[in-house]
Every structure is written in structure tokens, then in C-alpha cells.
Design a protein around this motif. Structure first.
Motif, PDB file in Angstrom:
ATOM      1  N   ASP A 122     -61.518  15.676  38.927  1.00  0.00           N
ATOM      2  CA  ASP A 122     -62.678  16.006  39.746  1.00  0.00           C
ATOM      3  C   ASP A 122     -63.988  15.793  38.997  1.00  0.00           C
ATOM      4  OD1 ASP A 122     -61.055  16.663  41.834  1.00  0.00           O
ATOM      5  OD2 ASP A 122     -61.118  18.834  41.478  1.00  0.00           O
ATOM      6  N   ASN A 126     -67.459   8.620  40.072  1.00  0.00           N
ATOM      7  CA  ASN A 126     -66.923   7.519  40.865  1.00  0.00           C
ATOM      8  C   ASN A 126     -68.045   6.983  41.739  1.00  0.00           C
ATOM      9  OD1 ASN A 126     -65.631   5.880  42.808  1.00  0.00           O
ATOM     10  ND2 ASN A 126     -63.727   7.027  42.556  1.00  0.00           N
ATOM     11  N   LYS A 131     -67.663  12.865  44.601  1.00  0.00           N
ATOM     12  CA  LYS A 131     -66.706  13.964  44.477  1.00  0.00           C
ATOM     13  C   LYS A 131     -67.383  15.330  44.529  1.00  0.00           C
ATOM     14  CE  LYS A 131     -62.915  11.669  42.076  1.00  0.00           C
ATOM     15  NZ  LYS A 131     -61.988  11.714  40.927  1.00  0.00           N
ATOM     16  N   TRP A 134     -67.999  16.071  48.122  1.00  0.00           N
ATOM     17  CA  TRP A 134     -66.708  16.356  48.745  1.00  0.00           C
ATOM     18  C   TRP A 134     -66.223  17.751  48.386  1.00  0.00           C
ATOM     19  CZ3 TRP A 134     -61.893  16.771  46.070  1.00  0.00           C
ATOM     20  CH2 TRP A 134     -60.770  16.812  46.884  1.00  0.00           C
ATOM     21  N   GLN A 135     -66.344  18.137  47.101  1.00  0.00           N
ATOM     22  CA  GLN A 135     -65.895  19.452  46.665  1.00  0.00           C
ATOM     23  C   GLN A 135     -66.751  20.548  47.277  1.00  0.00           C
ATOM     24  OE1 GLN A 135     -63.055  20.053  44.618  1.00  0.00           O
ATOM     25  NE2 GLN A 135     -63.451  22.035  45.585  1.00  0.00           N
TER      26      GLN A 135
END
Length: 269
Positions: A122, A126, A131, A134-135
Motif C-alpha cells: 500500500d 503507482n 492508492k 483508494w485507501q
């Protein structure tokens, strides 16, 4: 939600990460999907799905039904108990135990190592996927779900799942090769007077001896028959006449839905 909220949620795909559905006739459609299950969620990968286990009609209130994971690619070990009931299933999921619901770990240290590895992934940057965003969205959905539905966090997911599986094992009146076994809700069985399993219990079922199998199906005691059905699905016994005989027997026992699901997933309907 407003337009901004919808855009923020787009990275999640679905709020739970699963494709949720409910159809009494659908057990998942794979030959390894137990006939006495009702699928309620799929993962969209490798055919993995989650289902209510009704124990051949013994469980009439699905809020009390055990939850199983079916992984058609995990040959011989396709079906596993993962939660005591649907509330605990989602409590596990929103307590960050998604990996435990999807995978089996030989020991707790293996699970903890998996969690640590996931944390490391995580943190990796990227350029094609945000991420952190998204988290953040996952955390928002988790917090809202826990509050709205009153889920209690399950801190030690591994210990919880081991206890659920131990409790299931202690309730079995007949064991089966898939580990789910046969149990009868609301009744107690004397350990000295347990029902007999089918004649090929923990052995290879003679697939080519169709008449012998049909003879057993016609005369089997209920618990033995249910165990036989589980083992047939695990061991790939798919002869049309044998499956049809099982379906006919299920109907005679007042279990038409189980017969319909079995016919569907064994491709004889």
C-alpha cells in the motif's frame, strides 16, 4: 450522494469490493458449489464466491446461516467456513480482514506476515493508481458501514475464524471430504449413536458403478445421503443418472431448491 461523492467512490468499484446478489436458486453454478448453499457475493476473480450454508434446509433464518467461501480452483478444498453468520462476515470484511476471507493460512504468523506485506504494498507509489485516495475511500465506506449497521470490530480475525471452524467441527454428525460435514440444527446427537456415513466415506466413490450408487441413494438414511452428496460434488461424480437420482431423492425429502441447484451446477438441468 452528490456528484463529487460519486466521483470519489469510483476507485472502489463496489462499496464492499464484492458483486452482491441474491437468488434462492443460485448456489454459484460451479460443480464444487454445495447444493445447500445460496450465493450472495462474488469476487469477480477465479470464480470465488460467498454463500449462505443452509445445511439442507435445516437453517430457515439466513441471518443465522454459516457463511462459506467457495474457490472452484482450490481442487479438493473448494468450500470453507469463513464466518458464523452474515453480520460477522461483513464485520470481518470491514475490520480489514478481507485477505483472511479470501485465503487460508496455515498459522497465525503466516497471516500476520501477509498483513505486513500488504501494508508494504500500500505504501508503494503507482503512477497509474492513486492508492492513498483508494485507501481513504475504503476507510470512509468502512466507517459508515460499521456505524450504520452496528458492526462490532473483530480485532483478531484469525482466532475468530479458527474458533468458528472448531465449533462447526464439534457440531458434525457425519464428516465429509470437503470439511463442511453434515449437521442437524436444533437437535443433539448421542456420540455413541451417530448416523452412519455412506459406504464410500473417505474413500474413492466408484463412479462407474452407477446402479450400485443409485441403489444406495434410493435407500440411504438422510444424514448419509447428505454426506454422499457433498462427497460427490468434491470428487467430481457427475454421471447424469446418479445426479438425477440424487435430485429425485432430494425432491422426495421436500428439498426441491437443493435439487434444482444441484441439477444446475452439475449441468443436468
Amino acid at each position: 450522494m452528490g456528484e463529487g461523492d460519486q466521483a470519489e467512490s469510483s476507485l472502489l468499484g463496489t462499496a464492499t469490493g464484492y458483486f452482491v446478489q441474491f437468488d434462492l436458486n443460485d448456489n454459484g453454478g460451479y460443480s464444487s458449489s454445495p447444493a445447500d448453499t445460496i450465493m450472495f457475493a462474488g469476487t469477480g476473480m477465479d470464480g470465488i464466491h460467498f454463500s449462505f450454508l443452509t445445511d439442507f434446509g435445516s437453517v430457515t433464518d439466513l441471518s443465522l446461516a454459516p457463511i462459506i467461501r467457495v474457490d472452484p480452483m482450490d481442487f479438493g478444498k473448494c468450500a470453507k467456513i469463513v464466518a458464523k453468520n452474515i453480520r460477522d462476515f461483513f464485520a470481518l470484511h470491514f475490520s480489514a480482514h478481507e485477505g483472511l476471507l479470501l485465503n487460508d493460512f496455515e498459522a497465525k504468523e503466516h497471516y500476520l506476515a501477509y498483513l505486513k506485506e500488504q501494508e508494504g504494498d500500500d505504501e508503494e507509489e503507482n503512477e497509474y493508481f492513486d492508492k492513498k485516495k483508494w485507501q481513504r475511500q475504503k476507510n470512509e465506506v468502512r466507517d459508515n458501514a460499521m456505524q450504520r449497521f452496528g458492526f462490532q470490530p473483530i480485532l483478531d480475525g484469525y482466532a475468530y475464524m479458527q474458533e468458528v471452524r472448531r465449533a462447526r467441527w464439534n457440531e458434525l454428525i457425519v464428516t465429509t471430504s470437503d470439511g463442511l460435514g453434515v449437521t442437524v440444527w436444533g437437535t443433539s446427537v448421542d456420540c455413541l449413536n451417530r448416523p452412519l456415513p455412506h459406504p464410500w466415506h473417505m474413500k474413492e466413490i466408484p463412479k462407474r458403478k452407477v446402479e450400485r450408487l443409485k441403489s444406495y441413494i434410493a435407500s440411504a438414511e438422510q444424514a448419509g445421503l447428505f454426506g454422499f452428496i457433498r462427497d460427490c460434488q468434491v470428487l467430481g461424480v457427475d454421471d447424469y443418472e446418479v445426479i438425477q437420482a440424487i435430485c429425485d431423492q432430494l425432491i422426495s425429502l421436500g428439498l426441491p431448491l437443493e435439487a434444482k441447484r444441484l441439477a444446475y451446477c452439475m449441468d443436468i438441468s
